[in-house]
Design a protein around this motif. Structure first.
Motif, PDB file in Angstrom:
ATOM      1  N   ILE A   1      15.638  79.673  34.671  1.00  0.00           N
ATOM      2  CA  ILE A   1      14.826  78.736  35.433  1.00  0.00           C
ATOM      3  C   ILE A   1      13.416  79.274  35.592  1.00  0.00           C
ATOM      4  O   ILE A   1      13.213  80.444  35.913  1.00  0.00           O
ATOM      5  CB  ILE A   1      15.451  78.478  36.817  1.00  0.00           C
ATOM      6  N   GLY A   2      12.411  78.411  35.355  1.00  0.00           N
ATOM      7  CA  GLY A   2      11.038  78.738  35.687  1.00  0.00           C
ATOM      8  C   GLY A   2      10.258  79.526  34.655  1.00  0.00           C
ATOM      9  O   GLY A   2       9.099  79.883  34.915  1.00  0.00           O
ATOM     10  N   GLN A   3      10.841  79.836  33.501  1.00  0.00           N
ATOM     11  CA  GLN A   3      10.146  80.638  32.487  1.00  0.00           C
ATOM     12  C   GLN A   3      10.303  79.997  31.106  1.00  0.00           C
ATOM     13  O   GLN A   3      10.610  80.659  30.115  1.00  0.00           O
ATOM     14  CB  GLN A   3      10.675  82.076  32.481  1.00  0.00           C
ATOM     15  N   ALA A   4      10.035  78.700  31.027  1.00  0.00           N
ATOM     16  CA  ALA A   4      10.273  77.951  29.783  1.00  0.00           C
ATOM     17  C   ALA A   4       9.446  78.488  28.616  1.00  0.00           C
ATOM     18  O   ALA A   4       9.947  78.572  27.481  1.00  0.00           O
ATOM     19  CB  ALA A   4       9.980  76.467  30.013  1.00  0.00           C
TER      20      ALA A   4
ATOM     21  N   TYR B   1       7.258  82.232  40.304  1.00  0.00           N
ATOM     22  CA  TYR B   1       8.247  81.190  40.537  1.00  0.00           C
ATOM     23  C   TYR B   1       7.786  80.293  41.684  1.00  0.00           C
ATOM     24  O   TYR B   1       7.234  80.767  42.683  1.00  0.00           O
ATOM     25  CB  TYR B   1       9.600  81.815  40.891  1.00  0.00           C
ATOM     26  N   SER B   2       8.018  79.015  41.546  1.00  0.00           N
ATOM     27  CA  SER B   2       7.720  78.080  42.627  1.00  0.00           C
ATOM     28  C   SER B   2       8.810  78.172  43.693  1.00  0.00           C
ATOM     29  O   SER B   2       9.928  78.652  43.423  1.00  0.00           O
ATOM     30  CB  SER B   2       7.651  76.650  42.095  1.00  0.00           C
ATOM     31  N   LYS B   3       8.512  77.707  44.887  1.00  0.00           N
ATOM     32  CA  LYS B   3       9.519  77.695  45.947  1.00  0.00           C
ATOM     33  C   LYS B   3      10.696  76.816  45.554  1.00  0.00           C
ATOM     34  O   LYS B   3      11.852  77.108  45.896  1.00  0.00           O
ATOM     35  CB  LYS B   3       8.904  77.216  47.262  1.00  0.00           C
ATOM     36  N   GLU B   4      10.397  75.737  44.825  1.00  0.00           N
ATOM     37  CA  GLU B   4      11.467  74.849  44.371  1.00  0.00           C
ATOM     38  C   GLU B   4      12.434  75.580  43.446  1.00  0.00           C
ATOM     39  O   GLU B   4      13.654  75.366  43.512  1.00  0.00           O
ATOM     40  CB  GLU B   4      10.876  73.626  43.656  1.00  0.00           C
ATOM     41  N   ASP B   5      11.889  76.440  42.574  1.00  0.00           N
ATOM     42  CA  ASP B   5      12.743  77.243  41.693  1.00  0.00           C
ATOM     43  C   ASP B   5      13.592  78.212  42.512  1.00  0.00           C
ATOM     44  O   ASP B   5      14.799  78.353  42.285  1.00  0.00           O
ATOM     45  CB  ASP B   5      11.899  78.039  40.696  1.00  0.00           C
TER      46      ASP B   5
ATOM     47  N   ILE C   1      14.521  78.151  45.632  1.00  0.00           N
ATOM     48  CA  ILE C   1      15.509  77.520  46.516  1.00  0.00           C
ATOM     49  C   ILE C   1      16.852  77.364  45.817  1.00  0.00           C
ATOM     50  O   ILE C   1      17.909  77.468  46.446  1.00  0.00           O
ATOM     51  CB  ILE C   1      14.983  76.160  47.016  1.00  0.00           C
ATOM     52  N   THR C   2      16.828  77.181  44.501  1.00  0.00           N
ATOM     53  CA  THR C   2      18.076  76.965  43.764  1.00  0.00           C
ATOM     54  C   THR C   2      18.964  78.205  43.763  1.00  0.00           C
ATOM     55  O   THR C   2      20.154  78.117  43.461  1.00  0.00           O
ATOM     56  CB  THR C   2      17.792  76.555  42.305  1.00  0.00           C
ATOM     57  N   PHE C   3      18.393  79.347  44.102  1.00  0.00           N
ATOM     58  CA  PHE C   3      19.169  80.593  44.115  1.00  0.00           C
ATOM     59  C   PHE C   3      19.705  80.936  45.506  1.00  0.00           C
ATOM     60  O   PHE C   3      20.382  81.949  45.666  1.00  0.00           O
ATOM     61  CB  PHE C   3      18.306  81.752  43.602  1.00  0.00           C
ATOM     62  N   ILE C   4      19.399  80.119  46.494  1.00  0.00           N
ATOM     63  CA  ILE C   4      19.874  80.362  47.864  1.00  0.00           C
ATOM     64  C   ILE C   4      21.192  79.611  48.076  1.00  0.00           C
ATOM     65  O   ILE C   4      21.230  78.392  47.931  1.00  0.00           O
ATOM     66  CB  ILE C   4      18.847  79.887  48.912  1.00  0.00           C
ATOM     67  N   PRO C   5      22.272  80.307  48.406  1.00  0.00           N
ATOM     68  CA  PRO C   5      23.559  79.636  48.632  1.00  0.00           C
ATOM     69  C   PRO C   5      23.474  78.649  49.799  1.00  0.00           C
ATOM     70  O   PRO C   5      22.661  78.814  50.717  1.00  0.00           O
ATOM     71  CB  PRO C   5      24.522  80.794  48.969  1.00  0.00           C
ATOM     72  N   GLU C   6      24.318  77.646  49.771  1.00  0.00           N
ATOM     73  CA  GLU C   6      24.310  76.613  50.808  1.00  0.00           C
ATOM     74  C   GLU C   6      24.509  77.212  52.198  1.00  0.00           C
ATOM     75  O   GLU C   6      23.892  76.768  53.163  1.00  0.00           O
ATOM     76  CB  GLU C   6      25.394  75.569  50.524  1.00  0.00           C
ATOM     77  N   ASN C   7      25.359  78.228  52.293  1.00  0.00           N
ATOM     78  CA  ASN C   7      25.635  78.801  53.618  1.00  0.00           C
ATOM     79  C   ASN C   7      24.495  79.671  54.147  1.00  0.00           C
ATOM     80  O   ASN C   7      24.555  80.164  55.269  1.00  0.00           O
ATOM     81  CB  ASN C   7      26.936  79.618  53.589  1.00  0.00           C
ATOM     82  N   GLU C   8      23.429  79.866  53.343  1.00  0.00           N
ATOM     83  CA  GLU C   8      22.268  80.637  53.793  1.00  0.00           C
ATOM     84  C   GLU C   8      21.021  79.766  53.934  1.00  0.00           C
ATOM     85  O   GLU C   8      19.928  80.279  54.191  1.00  0.00           O
ATOM     86  CB  GLU C   8      21.975  81.779  52.803  1.00  0.00           C
ATOM     87  N   LYS C   9      21.180  78.435  53.789  1.00  0.00           N
ATOM     88  CA  LYS C   9      20.031  77.541  53.826  1.00  0.00           C
ATOM     89  C   LYS C   9      19.314  77.564  55.170  1.00  0.00           C
ATOM     90  O   LYS C   9      18.113  77.280  55.246  1.00  0.00           O
ATOM     91  CB  LYS C   9      20.473  76.101  53.510  1.00  0.00           C
TER      92      LYS C   9
ATOM     93  N   PRO D   1      13.779  85.250  41.674  1.00  0.00           N
ATOM     94  CA  PRO D   1      15.216  84.983  41.866  1.00  0.00           C
ATOM     95  C   PRO D   1      16.012  86.233  42.230  1.00  0.00           C
ATOM     96  O   PRO D   1      16.881  86.190  43.098  1.00  0.00           O
ATOM     97  CB  PRO D   1      15.650  84.428  40.498  1.00  0.00           C
ATOM     98  N   GLY D   2      15.703  87.357  41.573  1.00  0.00           N
ATOM     99  CA  GLY D   2      16.423  88.592  41.865  1.00  0.00           C
ATOM    100  C   GLY D   2      16.217  89.050  43.285  1.00  0.00           C
ATOM    101  O   GLY D   2      17.141  89.561  43.928  1.00  0.00           O
ATOM    102  N   GLN D   3      15.013  88.870  43.807  1.00  0.00           N
ATOM    103  CA  GLN D   3      14.736  89.244  45.188  1.00  0.00           C
ATOM    104  C   GLN D   3      15.482  88.325  46.154  1.00  0.00           C
ATOM    105  O   GLN D   3      15.992  88.783  47.180  1.00  0.00           O
ATOM    106  CB  GLN D   3      13.232  89.197  45.449  1.00  0.00           C
ATOM    107  N   VAL D   4      15.533  87.031  45.845  1.00  0.00           N
ATOM    108  CA  VAL D   4      16.292  86.093  46.686  1.00  0.00           C
ATOM    109  C   VAL D   4      17.750  86.523  46.764  1.00  0.00           C
ATOM    110  O   VAL D   4      18.335  86.607  47.848  1.00  0.00           O
ATOM    111  CB  VAL D   4      16.189  84.654  46.131  1.00  0.00           C
TER     112      VAL D   4
END
Length: 268
Positions: free
Chosen positions: A4-7, A128-132, A134-142, A155-158
């Motif tokens: 994601i994010g590095q097309a 990476y954009s915030k939108e990108d 966000i996809t790596f944050i699990p639902e239970n951590e939203k 993403p790795g830091q998230v």
């Protein structure tokens, strides 16, 4: 695997064959941006043997590379090697062997010798954009999404902090608010809560420092207090120093605590 994010990088890497793969590539991007993942994609795509020589850069290693009868791909994480090792690596880059391909990884281009940079094809990872992210944050951590996105930029830091982001920010705020109240020996025990090697159960000092930086910016914006400004300068400088390769992170962090304690005790 979906990237994601590095097309642009993916499209470029997809063109690689053994004939088109550059002899030396330098991947540049923040920790957790996907450098290792892209490297693994290249290894799989080209389908040649792979060796990580980060911990074994020497003239003997160079001779072993020279003797390989078939193509090999070598990986070096420049964030983990000394300037002396970089100079040894340079000798390999200056006289590339027929069957040798090198991929170098770095978080900060300023930590790479200019002579190495000039001998590599450079691939820069985009922010990476915030939108990108966000996809790596699990639902239970939203519920902690805002904190996570304020501390992580890849993403790795998230993934590294999503379960501890709240604890990281709480510690950052506590250090700033309480540093002048505690005795210096007690203040220095704060380093026991942080990981400076591989203690996975402890908090990463980089994220705590980022939290402190954000909190101090907010405090200074609200109050224009000179003390907060001085503390902010020290924290910002510490972030730069602690991200340097091959440094004593615990020493740097504890030096910061002493500086903040003195500022807070003398002027706040």
């Amino acid at each position: 695997m979906e990237f994601i994010g590095q097309a642009d990088i993916i499209n470029y890497v997809n063109t690689f064959t053994l004939d088109t793969l550059p002899r030396s590539i330098l991947f540049i991007g923040e920790k957790g941006c996907g450098k290792h993942a892209i490297c693994n994609k290249i290894i799989s795509q080209i389908n040649i043997p792979f060796i990580d020589i980060t911990e074994n850069i020497s003239l003997d290693t160079a001779q072993e590379m020279y003797r390989k009868p078939s193509p090999y791909l070598y990986l070096v994480d420049i964030n983990k090697i000394s300037e002396k090792d970089q100079n040894t690596l340079l000798k390999i880059l200056e006289e590339p062997y027929n069957n040798t391909y090198l991929i170098l990884l770095c978080d900060n281009i300023n930590h790479v010798l200019p002579t190495i940079k000039n001998r590599c094809a450079r691939i820069n990872f985009k922010r990476y954009s915030k939108e990108d992210l966000i996809t790596f944050i699990p639902e239970n951590e939203k519920s902690n999404e805002d904190i996570i996105l304020s501390l992580a930029s890849t993403p790795g830091q998230v993934i590294d902090i999503y379960s501890t982001a709240k604890n990281i920010m709480e510690l950052a705020v506590k250090i700033v608010d309480k540093i002048g109240i505690a005795s210096l020996p007690n203040a220095l025990t704060l380093s026991n809560k942080l990981r400076f090697k591989e203690e996975k159960t402890l908090l990463d000092p980089i994220y705590v420092l980022r939290g402190m930086n954000l909190y101090l910016i907010d405090l200074y914006a609200k109050e224009s207090n000179e003390v907060y400004y001085k503390m902010l300068k020290r924290v910002s400088n510490c972030i730069r120093n602690i991200e340097m390769p091959k440094v004593n992170k615990k020493y740097i962090f504890e030096k910061l605590i002493v500086e903040l304690w003195k500022i807070s005790r003398s002027e706040k």
